[in-house]
Write a protein that holds these residues in place. Structure first.
Motif, mmCIF file in Angstrom:
data_model
loop_
_atom_site.group_PDB
_atom_site.id
_atom_site.type_symbol
_atom_site.label_atom_id
_atom_site.label_comp_id
_atom_site.label_asym_id
_atom_site.label_seq_id
_atom_site.Cartn_x
_atom_site.Cartn_y
_atom_site.Cartn_z
ATOM 1 N N ALA A 16 0.850 -1.208 0.000
ATOM 2 C CA ALA A 16 0.000 0.000 0.000
ATOM 3 C C ALA A 16 0.880 1.250 0.000
ATOM 4 O O ALA A 16 0.606 2.223 -0.709
ATOM 5 C CB ALA A 16 -0.913 0.003 1.217
ATOM 6 N N GLU A 17 1.935 1.228 0.778
ATOM 7 C CA GLU A 17 2.799 2.417 0.853
ATOM 8 C C GLU A 17 3.640 2.579 -0.414
ATOM 9 O O GLU A 17 3.961 3.698 -0.810
ATOM 10 C CB GLU A 17 3.659 2.353 2.109
ATOM 11 C CG GLU A 17 2.770 2.390 3.348
ATOM 12 C CD GLU A 17 3.257 3.298 4.452
ATOM 13 O OE1 GLU A 17 4.475 3.504 4.572
ATOM 14 O OE2 GLU A 17 2.398 3.784 5.211
ATOM 15 N N ILE A 18 3.981 1.455 -1.047
ATOM 16 C CA ILE A 18 4.695 1.562 -2.327
ATOM 17 C C ILE A 18 3.769 2.188 -3.372
ATOM 18 O O ILE A 18 4.159 3.090 -4.115
ATOM 19 C CB ILE A 18 5.219 0.179 -2.786
ATOM 20 C CG1 ILE A 18 6.352 -0.287 -1.864
ATOM 21 C CG2 ILE A 18 5.701 0.236 -4.245
ATOM 22 C CD1 ILE A 18 6.781 -1.731 -2.067
ATOM 23 N N ALA A 19 2.523 1.713 -3.404
ATOM 24 C CA ALA A 19 1.567 2.268 -4.369
ATOM 25 C C ALA A 19 1.349 3.759 -4.109
ATOM 26 O O ALA A 19 1.333 4.581 -5.036
ATOM 27 C CB ALA A 19 0.243 1.510 -4.292
ATOM 28 N N TYR A 20 1.239 4.125 -2.837
ATOM 29 C CA TYR A 20 1.064 5.536 -2.441
ATOM 30 C C TYR A 20 2.244 6.371 -2.928
ATOM 31 O O TYR A 20 2.078 7.447 -3.516
ATOM 32 C CB TYR A 20 0.937 5.542 -0.913
ATOM 33 C CG TYR A 20 1.082 6.852 -0.206
ATOM 34 C CD1 TYR A 20 0.023 7.746 -0.139
ATOM 35 C CD2 TYR A 20 2.270 7.181 0.459
ATOM 36 C CE1 TYR A 20 0.142 8.939 0.564
ATOM 37 C CE2 TYR A 20 2.401 8.359 1.150
ATOM 38 C CZ TYR A 20 1.337 9.243 1.202
ATOM 39 O OH TYR A 20 1.463 10.417 1.888
#
Ligand SMILES: C=C(O[C@@H]1CC(C(=O)O)=C[C@@H](OP(=O)(O)O)[C@H]1O)C(=O)O
Length: 390
Positions: free
Chosen positions: A228-232
């Protein structure tokens, strides 16, 4: 917070506009004692900077980085590291025509609606020029991740418009202006871009970024999942419209027997998960693909409105990348590094004492073969370099 800071323990706050005096960032949370020089950062900045080929913007910026704080006698002190890059080649008159109008597809209109004031010169804060400071900050993260854990982060352009660029070899990537991993395809890419530039249009691209050597266990279980944080982080790059982790959207047509990566004592048999299970790194390569949209600043007339709401046709002249994706590889690598660094520190903070009796599943060789054969499941291809310290 107003959206200019990323990270919880490794925090980067960026500032600056494309045509202001400088851009920069403050990097807070870097562990002390790591050797750091401007050259360490400059190397990465030079891979992203504008004006390096006829396929990118002709704005000439040396992107010379100055370290203003946080380093003493060549080593990080654990205090905030301020990095500054002075803008050297602004040509603001190119923008006088769009002062009163909004480029279709650009942030012009929404900035105006949101703030009621807009630095229209070079896109101001919405300019992709801001990505230079991400690359600078990430050079620090990359150095620490490599020294401490042997993590290697690399990327390549996987598609330029309709031209797919299957992975062939890492060696090729920094030897052509496209970051293509297949040297044989470079003439095709050149021809495509020459035609496109003449037409005045722009094009999108796909970039693949891979992190090797990430140990199992980094990430969080729910909202701050590693993926999720990579996508963000990837979606925060100007012009990025899509992010895939591992098999990504290909998972839609896969069956469970194809998608779930089987495990043997010798290693995983595939990597559809892209190195992340349940939001936590598995020890396999982390594989991320990003879709970069075509540049919205094009010289071909496009319908829009002016500030009074009247219809206009906008043509954007000046110096623009006909494909922002061409310079996006170092930026994608940078965002992956920033997220991994933050999670490495977060993992240490909570879980440094955890002991697990189950042996770590080895990351097997095979990235190059898997990428070359187009298989979305990727394995580690290189032996991880020895970390400096355990
Ligand atoms: C300067 C960079 O890219 C710039 C990004 C950009 C935009 O609108 O995003 C517009 C152009 O700015 P200018 O019109 O001032 O030349 C690009 O050159 C850079 O990447 O360093």
């Amino acid at each position: 917070m107003s959206g200019n800071t990323i990270g919880k323990l490794f925090c980067v706050t960026s500032f600056g506009e494309s045509h202001g005096p400088a851009i920069g960032c403050v990097v807070d949370g870097c562990p002390p004692g790591m050797e750091l020089s401007a050259e360490d950062i400059q190397r990465d900045l030079d891979r992203r900077k504008p004006g390096t080929s006829r396929y990118v913007t002709q704005r000439r910026e040396s992107d010379t980085v100055e370290i203003l704080s946080g380093v003493f006698e060549g080593k990080t002190t654990g205090t905030p590291i301020a990095l500054l890059i002075r803008n050297e080649d602004q040509r603001s008159k190119d923008y006088s025509k769009i002062m009163e109008t909004f480029r279709p597809g650009h942030a012009d209109y929404v900035y105006w609606q949101k703030y009621g004031i807009r630095d229209y010169r070079g896109g101001g804060r919405s300019s992709a020029r801001e990505t230079a400071v991400r690359v600078a900050a990430a050079a620090i993260a990359r150095k620490w991740l490599h020294a401490r854990y042997g993590v290697v982060i690399r990327g390549f352009m996987a598609q330029l418009g309709p031209v797919e660029i299957p992975f062939k070899q890492w060696d090729a990537v920094d030897k052509n202006p496209f970051f293509a991993a297949d040297p044989d395809l470079v003439p095709t890419l050149e021809e495509f871009m020459d035609k496109l530039r003449k037409s005045g249009d722009s094009i999108g691209a796909k970039i693949c970024v891979v992190a090797e050597g990430v140990p199992a266990g980094w990430g969080e279980p729910v909202y701050d999942r590693l993926d999720a944080e990579i996508a963000y982080a990837m979606m925060s790059i100007n012009a990025v419209k899509g992010v895939e982790i591992g098999a990504g959207f290909a998972a839609v047509v896969q069956k469970g027997t194809e998608h779930s990566d089987e495990v043997t004592p010798e290693g995983f048999l595939s990597n559809n998960a892209g190195g992340i299970l349940g939001g936590i790194s598995s020890g396999q390569d982390i594989v991320v693909n990003i879709a970069v949209k075509p540049t919205s600043s094009i010289r071909l007339g496009r319908r829009s409105i002016d500030k009074t709401g009247e219809p206009v046709v906008v043509e954007t002249h000046g110096r623009h990348d006909p494909c922002v994706g061409i310079r996006a590889t170092p930026i994608g690598e940078a965002m992956l590094a920033l997220v991994l660094m933050d999670h490495a520190l977060r993992h240490r903070a909570q879980n440094a004492d955890v002991v697990c009796a189950t042996p770590k599943i080895p990351a097997k060789a095979g990235l190059e073969e898997n990428l070359a054969s187009g298989v979305p499941g990727l394995q580690s291809f290189a032996e991880n370099p020895e970390p400096d310290e355990a």
